[in-house]
Design an enzyme around this catalytic site. Structure first.
Site, PDB file in Angstrom:
ATOM      1  N   PRO A   1       5.090  -6.532   2.275  1.00  0.00           N
ATOM      2  CA  PRO A   1       3.709  -7.032   2.261  1.00  0.00           C
ATOM      3  C   PRO A   1       3.187  -7.326   0.863  1.00  0.00           C
ATOM      4  O   PRO A   1       2.166  -7.997   0.696  1.00  0.00           O
ATOM      5  CB  PRO A   1       2.909  -5.898   2.928  1.00  0.00           C
ATOM      6  CG  PRO A   1       3.769  -4.695   2.820  1.00  0.00           C
ATOM      7  CD  PRO A   1       5.171  -5.176   2.840  1.00  0.00           C
TER       8      PRO A   1
ATOM      9  N   GLU B   1       7.507   4.128   4.609  1.00  0.00           N
ATOM     10  CA  GLU B   1       6.406   3.847   3.690  1.00  0.00           C
ATOM     11  C   GLU B   1       6.701   2.693   2.747  1.00  0.00           C
ATOM     12  O   GLU B   1       5.833   1.923   2.396  1.00  0.00           O
ATOM     13  CB  GLU B   1       6.075   5.103   2.875  1.00  0.00           C
ATOM     14  CG  GLU B   1       4.949   4.940   1.864  1.00  0.00           C
ATOM     15  CD  GLU B   1       3.601   4.646   2.518  1.00  0.00           C
ATOM     16  OE1 GLU B   1       2.730   4.078   1.838  1.00  0.00           O
ATOM     17  OE2 GLU B   1       3.439   4.971   3.716  1.00  0.00           O
TER      18      GLU B   1
END
Length: 245
Positions: free
Chosen positions: A89, A116
């Site tokens: 992202p 994560e």
């Protein structure tokens, strides 16, 4: 083109690669692919590929060793220097021009993360491209990789029934695509524009260009900043400024 996909969940891709255009393109030898489960490359006796982040914090971080070793193994099987793409992202926002760029390559490697995030050494010393498909976070990189791979493969010669189709897509020309119509010419009183029924190819192309510009003007005006406009097209813009949709 050959595509290697580093993933912990290869089964997620089966529906994409075994359906529709992607299946036909694979069967026609337009491209081939291989799943690489980087868990198979871990030197951890418990087969772990992630660990707690230094400094504390929520979530788990993918360790560098399994991914580095998996990429090294993949590179040894090819003569072409691959593009190594990290789905992330934080990466470059994906766009059609990037798809066209990647479609020129012989070998792509996709790294699909989970948990994560990645150990930063993967990002800094292993990959050539970081790609994000939007300003939101997914559970894993597999879904993003499917999106990118589909958009690249459809640009390869022989992937589509008509190679001109991809050239007319939205964003390929820098604009959104013009409207499309098919039979019947009159459906419930809703008619097809006369220009498309005229048989006049010059008139049809002018109509398509105008409608493409209009759609872009009202939906994605930011795209017009890079488009060179004729004087007539500039006048259309002035007229549209007074319209409300």
């Amino acid at each position: 083109m050959h595509i290697d996909i580093l993933t912990l969940f290869p089964e997620m891709f089966d529906g994409v690669f075994q359906s529709s255009m992607m299946k036909r393109a694979y069967e026609a030898n337009v491209f081939d692919y291989r799943y690489v489960n980087f868990r198979d490359y871990t030197d951890d006796k418990h087969h772990k590929v992630d660990d707690y982040p230094y400094g504390g914090g929520a979530g788990m971080v993918l360790k560098p060793q399994p991914i580095f070793d998996a990429v090294d193994a993949v590179k040894q099987s090819t003569d072409h220097p691959p593009r190594v793409i990290l789905m992330c992202p934080q990466g470059e926002s994906y766009h059609q021009q990037k798809a066209e760029e990647l479609a020129q390559e012989d070998h792509l490697i996709f790294i699909c993360g989970h948990y994560e995030g990645y150990d930063e050494r993967i990002r800094n010393h292993l990959v050539t491209d970081e790609i994000s498909i939007g300003d939101y976070v997914l559970t894993s990189g597999e879904i993003g990789a499917m999106t990118v791979i589909d958009s690249v493969v459809r640009l390869l010669p022989g992937a589509l029934g008509n190679d001109q189709s991809a050239k007319q897509d939205s964003f390929s020309s820098g604009l959104l695509e013009h409207p499309h119509y098919t039979r019947p010419a009159n459906f419930r009183g809703l008619t097809v524009p006369e220009e498309l029924l005229s048989g006049n190819h010059a008139l049809i192309e002018k109509w398509r260009r105008k409608e493409s510009l209009k759609r872009t003007f009202f939906r994605r005006r930011d795209l017009l900043e890079e488009i060179e406009l004729s004087e007539e097209e500039k006048k259309w813009m002035e007229e549209w400024n007074h319209l409300k949709f």
